[in-house]
Design an enzyme around this catalytic site. Sequence first.
Site, PDB file in Angstrom:
ATOM      1  N   SER A 119      -1.776 -12.519  18.811  1.00 51.62           N
ATOM      2  CA  SER A 119      -0.905 -11.408  18.416  1.00 51.62           C
ATOM      3  C   SER A 119       0.176 -11.154  19.444  1.00 51.62           C
ATOM      4  O   SER A 119       1.185 -10.519  19.138  1.00 51.62           O
ATOM      5  CB  SER A 119      -1.711 -10.120  18.340  1.00 51.62           C
ATOM      6  N   HIS A 140       1.651 -17.220  14.074  1.00 55.04           N
ATOM      7  CA  HIS A 140       1.110 -15.856  13.985  1.00 55.04           C
ATOM      8  C   HIS A 140       1.112 -15.371  12.540  1.00 55.04           C
ATOM      9  O   HIS A 140       2.154 -14.993  12.007  1.00 55.04           O
ATOM     10  CB  HIS A 140       1.956 -14.943  14.893  1.00 55.04           C
ATOM     11  N   GLU A 152       4.971 -15.664  11.779  1.00 57.72           N
ATOM     12  CA  GLU A 152       5.917 -15.612  12.909  1.00 57.72           C
ATOM     13  C   GLU A 152       5.623 -16.861  13.750  1.00 57.72           C
ATOM     14  O   GLU A 152       4.492 -17.026  14.223  1.00 57.72           O
ATOM     15  CB  GLU A 152       5.645 -14.321  13.697  1.00 57.72           C
ATOM     16  N   ASN A 190       4.723  -7.451  17.069  1.00 54.60           N
ATOM     17  CA  ASN A 190       3.911  -6.443  17.752  1.00 54.60           C
ATOM     18  C   ASN A 190       4.643  -5.675  18.841  1.00 54.60           C
ATOM     19  O   ASN A 190       4.184  -4.636  19.285  1.00 54.60           O
ATOM     20  CB  ASN A 190       2.627  -7.077  18.280  1.00 54.60           C
TER      21      ASN A 190
HETATM   22  C1  LIG Z   1      -1.772  -7.196  14.557  1.00 53.26           C
HETATM   23  C2  LIG Z   1      -0.954  -8.383  14.291  1.00 53.26           C
HETATM   24  O1  LIG Z   1      -0.867  -9.248  15.169  1.00 53.26           O
HETATM   25  C3  LIG Z   1      -0.118  -8.591  13.110  1.00 53.26           C
HETATM   26  C4  LIG Z   1      -0.577  -7.931  11.842  1.00 53.26           C
HETATM   27  O2  LIG Z   1      -1.208  -8.551  11.032  1.00 53.26           O
HETATM   28  S1  LIG Z   1      -0.168  -6.334  11.678  1.00 53.26           S
HETATM   29  C5  LIG Z   1      -0.777  -5.913  10.088  1.00 53.26           C
HETATM   30  C6  LIG Z   1       0.175  -6.374   9.024  1.00 53.26           C
HETATM   31  N1  LIG Z   1      -0.356  -5.945   7.746  1.00 53.26           N
HETATM   32  C7  LIG Z   1       0.022  -4.771   7.195  1.00 53.26           C
HETATM   33  O3  LIG Z   1       0.864  -4.070   7.715  1.00 53.26           O
HETATM   34  C8  LIG Z   1      -0.708  -4.441   5.947  1.00 53.26           C
HETATM   35  C9  LIG Z   1      -0.319  -3.078   5.419  1.00 53.26           C
HETATM   36  N2  LIG Z   1      -1.067  -2.812   4.192  1.00 53.26           N
HETATM   37  C10 LIG Z   1      -0.724  -3.384   3.022  1.00 53.26           C
HETATM   38  O4  LIG Z   1       0.254  -4.133   2.906  1.00 53.26           O
HETATM   39  C11 LIG Z   1      -1.565  -3.014   1.829  1.00 53.26           C
HETATM   40  O5  LIG Z   1      -2.208  -1.799   2.088  1.00 53.26           O
HETATM   41  C12 LIG Z   1      -2.645  -4.113   1.482  1.00 53.26           C
HETATM   42  C13 LIG Z   1      -1.938  -5.398   1.039  1.00 53.26           C
HETATM   43  C14 LIG Z   1      -3.569  -4.440   2.648  1.00 53.26           C
HETATM   44  C15 LIG Z   1      -3.526  -3.592   0.358  1.00 53.26           C
HETATM   45  O6  LIG Z   1      -2.690  -3.275  -0.718  1.00 53.26           O
HETATM   46  P1  LIG Z   1      -2.966  -2.032  -1.687  1.00 53.26           P
HETATM   47  O7  LIG Z   1      -1.982  -2.144  -2.796  1.00 53.26           O
HETATM   48  O8  LIG Z   1      -3.009  -0.812  -0.865  1.00 53.26           O
HETATM   49  O9  LIG Z   1      -4.448  -2.222  -2.169  1.00 53.26           O
HETATM   50  P2  LIG Z   1      -5.079  -3.176  -3.238  1.00 53.26           P
HETATM   51  O10 LIG Z   1      -4.541  -2.902  -4.606  1.00 53.26           O
HETATM   52  O11 LIG Z   1      -6.546  -3.027  -3.017  1.00 53.26           O
HETATM   53  O12 LIG Z   1      -4.637  -4.624  -2.788  1.00 53.26           O
HETATM   54  C16 LIG Z   1      -3.497  -5.316  -3.250  1.00 53.26           C
HETATM   55  C17 LIG Z   1      -3.860  -6.777  -3.356  1.00 53.26           C
HETATM   56  O13 LIG Z   1      -4.180  -7.289  -2.047  1.00 53.26           O
HETATM   57  C18 LIG Z   1      -5.486  -7.877  -2.063  1.00 53.26           C
HETATM   58  N3  LIG Z   1      -6.143  -7.591  -0.791  1.00 53.26           N
HETATM   59  C19 LIG Z   1      -6.237  -6.392  -0.182  1.00 53.26           C
HETATM   60  N4  LIG Z   1      -6.922  -6.526   0.967  1.00 53.26           N
HETATM   61  C20 LIG Z   1      -7.257  -7.831   1.069  1.00 53.26           C
HETATM   62  C21 LIG Z   1      -7.967  -8.592   2.031  1.00 53.26           C
HETATM   63  N5  LIG Z   1      -8.460  -8.033   3.155  1.00 53.26           N
HETATM   64  N6  LIG Z   1      -8.130  -9.925   1.811  1.00 53.26           N
HETATM   65  C22 LIG Z   1      -7.638 -10.516   0.706  1.00 53.26           C
HETATM   66  N7  LIG Z   1      -6.948  -9.850  -0.239  1.00 53.26           N
HETATM   67  C23 LIG Z   1      -6.777  -8.529  -0.052  1.00 53.26           C
HETATM   68  C24 LIG Z   1      -6.222  -7.201  -3.184  1.00 53.26           C
HETATM   69  O14 LIG Z   1      -7.252  -8.035  -3.667  1.00 53.26           O
HETATM   70  C25 LIG Z   1      -5.119  -6.990  -4.195  1.00 53.26           C
HETATM   71  O15 LIG Z   1      -4.881  -8.171  -4.919  1.00 53.26           O
HETATM   72  P3  LIG Z   1      -4.900  -8.211  -6.507  1.00 53.26           P
HETATM   73  O16 LIG Z   1      -5.114  -6.844  -7.022  1.00 53.26           O
HETATM   74  O17 LIG Z   1      -3.587  -8.798  -6.849  1.00 53.26           O
HETATM   75  O18 LIG Z   1      -6.052  -9.118  -6.796  1.00 53.26           O
HETATM   76  N1  LIG Z   2      -6.554  -8.308  13.381  1.00 51.54           N
HETATM   77  C1  LIG Z   2      -5.280  -8.540  13.077  1.00 51.54           C
HETATM   78  O1  LIG Z   2      -4.663  -7.785  12.304  1.00 51.54           O
HETATM   79  C2  LIG Z   2      -4.590  -9.725  13.660  1.00 51.54           C
HETATM   80  C3  LIG Z   2      -5.147 -10.446  14.697  1.00 51.54           C
HETATM   81  N2  LIG Z   2      -4.487 -11.528  15.209  1.00 51.54           N
HETATM   82  C4  LIG Z   2      -5.068 -12.305  16.297  1.00 51.54           C
HETATM   83  O2  LIG Z   2      -6.020 -13.202  15.734  1.00 51.54           O
HETATM   84  C5  LIG Z   2      -7.090 -13.412  16.679  1.00 51.54           C
HETATM   85  C6  LIG Z   2      -8.398 -13.062  15.999  1.00 51.54           C
HETATM   86  O3  LIG Z   2      -8.387 -11.691  15.601  1.00 51.54           O
HETATM   87  P1  LIG Z   2      -9.381 -11.143  14.481  1.00 51.54           P
HETATM   88  O4  LIG Z   2      -9.679 -12.206  13.486  1.00 51.54           O
HETATM   89  O5  LIG Z   2      -8.869  -9.841  14.061  1.00 51.54           O
HETATM   90  O6  LIG Z   2     -10.702 -10.921  15.382  1.00 51.54           O
HETATM   91  P2  LIG Z   2     -12.236 -10.897  14.942  1.00 51.54           P
HETATM   92  O7  LIG Z   2     -12.960 -10.128  16.007  1.00 51.54           O
HETATM   93  O8  LIG Z   2     -12.368 -10.490  13.509  1.00 51.54           O
HETATM   94  O9  LIG Z   2     -12.667 -12.448  14.994  1.00 51.54           O
HETATM   95  C7  LIG Z   2     -12.678 -13.230  16.148  1.00 51.54           C
HETATM   96  C8  LIG Z   2     -13.740 -14.305  15.930  1.00 51.54           C
HETATM   97  O10 LIG Z   2     -13.636 -15.299  16.951  1.00 51.54           O
HETATM   98  C9  LIG Z   2     -14.947 -15.541  17.470  1.00 51.54           C
HETATM   99  N3  LIG Z   2     -14.853 -16.070  18.812  1.00 51.54           N
HETATM  100  C10 LIG Z   2     -14.762 -15.405  19.988  1.00 51.54           C
HETATM  101  N4  LIG Z   2     -14.721 -16.290  21.001  1.00 51.54           N
HETATM  102  C11 LIG Z   2     -14.774 -17.529  20.439  1.00 51.54           C
HETATM  103  C12 LIG Z   2     -14.806 -18.852  20.978  1.00 51.54           C
HETATM  104  N5  LIG Z   2     -14.773 -19.059  22.287  1.00 51.54           N
HETATM  105  N6  LIG Z   2     -14.865 -19.896  20.111  1.00 51.54           N
HETATM  106  C13 LIG Z   2     -14.921 -19.696  18.776  1.00 51.54           C
HETATM  107  N7  LIG Z   2     -14.914 -18.457  18.219  1.00 51.54           N
HETATM  108  C14 LIG Z   2     -14.847 -17.403  19.047  1.00 51.54           C
HETATM  109  C15 LIG Z   2     -15.613 -14.163  17.398  1.00 51.54           C
HETATM  110  O11 LIG Z   2     -17.009 -14.267  17.535  1.00 51.54           O
HETATM  111  P3  LIG Z   2     -17.828 -12.960  18.141  1.00 51.54           P
HETATM  112  O12 LIG Z   2     -17.588 -11.844  17.158  1.00 51.54           O
HETATM  113  O13 LIG Z   2     -19.227 -13.463  18.183  1.00 51.54           O
HETATM  114  O14 LIG Z   2     -17.216 -12.689  19.490  1.00 51.54           O
HETATM  115  C16 LIG Z   2     -15.165 -13.737  16.000  1.00 51.54           C
HETATM  116  O15 LIG Z   2     -15.983 -14.309  14.993  1.00 51.54           O
HETATM  117  C17 LIG Z   2      -6.739 -12.580  17.921  1.00 51.54           C
HETATM  118  O16 LIG Z   2      -6.049 -13.383  18.842  1.00 51.54           O
HETATM  119  C18 LIG Z   2      -5.842 -11.503  17.333  1.00 51.54           C
HETATM  120  O17 LIG Z   2      -4.966 -10.947  18.289  1.00 51.54           O
HETATM  121  C19 LIG Z   2      -3.282 -11.950  14.699  1.00 51.54           C
HETATM  122  C20 LIG Z   2      -2.712 -11.305  13.635  1.00 51.54           C
HETATM  123  C21 LIG Z   2      -3.314 -10.104  13.072  1.00 51.54           C
END
Ligand SMILES: CC(=O)CC(=O)SCCNC(=O)CCNC(=O)[C@H](O)C(C)(C)COP(=O)(O)OP(=O)(O)OC[C@H]1O[C@@H](n2cnc3c(N)ncnc32)[C@H](O)[C@@H]1OP(=O)(O)O
Ligand SMILES: NC(=O)C1=CN([C@@H]2O[C@H](COP(=O)(O)OP(=O)(O)OC[C@H]3O[C@@H](n4cnc5c(N)ncnc54)[C@H](OP(=O)(O)O)[C@@H]3O)[C@@H](O)[C@H]2O)C=CC1
Length: 283
Positions: A119, A140, A152, A190
């Site tokens: 991330s 990403h 990304e 991020n």
């Molecule tokens: C941290 C990082 O490094 C980067 C990041 O990822 S930051 C996070 C970026 N993501 C966001 O910002 C997500 C923001 N949220 C959303 O866009 C929406 O709330 C959402 C897409 C998650 C859910 O959408 P919603 O309209 O509120 O709910 P819902 O109607 O239940 O879902 C819409 C569709 O997405 C699907 N969906 C929702 N969550 C899901 C999941 N976890 N896995 C798979 N499909 C999923 C649903 O099945 C549904 O599909 P269909 O109805 O077409 O079968």
């Molecule tokens: N959450 C988000 O929205 C996003 C996350 N990311 C990035 O993706 C990565 C994963 O995040 P996320 O999936 O949310 O995290 P989770 O905690 O859901 O999953 C991480 C998984 O990796 C496993 N793990 C830890 N260490 C190892 C290792 N050495 N070898 C193999 N597997 C390992 C963990 O096991 P255990 O639980 O046993 O430690 C766990 O099953 C991070 O780098 C995060 O920053 C990127 C985009 C979005």
Amino acid sequence: MAILNVMVIGAGQMGSGIAQVCAQAGFNVKLNDMKQEAYERGIGTITKNLSRNVEKGRMTEEEKTATLGRISSSLDLKDAHDADIVIEAAVENMEIKHNIFKTLDEVAPKHAILASNTSSLPITEIAAATNRPEQVIGMHFMNPVPVMKLVEIIRGLATTDEVYKTVEEMTLKLSKTPVECNDFPGFVSNRILMPMINEAIFTLQEGVATKEAIDDIMRLGMNHPMGPLQLADFIGLDTCLYIMEVLHDGFGDSKYRPSPLLRQYVKAGWLGKKSGRGFYEYS
Ligand SMILES: CC(=O)CC(=O)SCCNC(=O)CCNC(=O)[C@H](O)C(C)(C)COP(=O)(O)OP(=O)(O)OC[C@H]1O[C@@H](n2cnc3c(N)ncnc32)[C@H](O)[C@@H]1OP(=O)(O)O
Ligand SMILES: NC(=O)C1=CN([C@@H]2O[C@H](COP(=O)(O)OP(=O)(O)OC[C@H]3O[C@@H](n4cnc5c(N)ncnc54)[C@H](OP(=O)(O)O)[C@@H]3O)[C@@H](O)[C@H]2O)C=CC1
């Protein structure tokens, strides 16, 4: 370079989503985690998502079976011996990623691309654990991977144009949109998203409004699909804290200091949706 075999490291929320979309696009996928239970959880989520696609008429039962048939379990990084690309999605921790990339560099074929779904951690620093920094890149994905269109793509200092192009083409095959950026703390996504989430947590900590009110204001007022506190729970509060720390360390600017409330929740094990409790409770 033609990519056929993909290995995904980490079967958590991101790794399982990445494995799903790769298998759906026809790639052979090995899904690696440290424990078989983690793999079982990941493949369980994938199976549920694919079944929903069948129910919704987006996929046939045969396509679902074929997609699942392209995913196999791995508990050993040595299984990367025949990978064309490895996409690492383990926990957001530099030491862990360094160890994984060092091992992958030893076991993966010479031509293999080593990508990280990090991330925020610097791709150039991850690449420095290997002897092939020109083949290391950030890929990403956004959460939830099967739904979100963006990937990304982050170039490390040494990443070659050829490697960038291969990853860009693969992203298009996954029916996602690649967007390029350079290696800087938090990249683009991020660097902009996480300070907003952190500010929402400060707003809660200072008692300016309830969690529901903060989320409603941002959802209804700014048309965000989720409020920032709900989104933080969805991402994982541990991941949010790691990202804020990378921004804080990387820029050395106090405007990125993580909220003490965020730290407290992570210390309590309240990691959001994945642990059953964060700002909200989940059953
Ligand atoms: C941290 C990082 O490094 C980067 C990041 O990822 S930051 C996070 C970026 N993501 C966001 O910002 C997500 C923001 N949220 C959303 O866009 C929406 O709330 C959402 C897409 C998650 C859910 O959408 P919603 O309209 O509120 O709910 P819902 O109607 O239940 O879902 C819409 C569709 O997405 C699907 N969906 C929702 N969550 C899901 C999941 N976890 N896995 C798979 N499909 C999923 C649903 O099945 C549904 O599909 P269909 O109805 O077409 O079968
Ligand atoms: N959450 C988000 O929205 C996003 C996350 N990311 C990035 O993706 C990565 C994963 O995040 P996320 O999936 O949310 O995290 P989770 O905690 O859901 O999953 C991480 C998984 O990796 C496993 N793990 C830890 N260490 C190892 C290792 N050495 N070898 C193999 N597997 C390992 C963990 O096991 P255990 O639980 O046993 O430690 C766990 O099953 C991070 O780098 C995060 O920053 C990127 C985009 C979005």
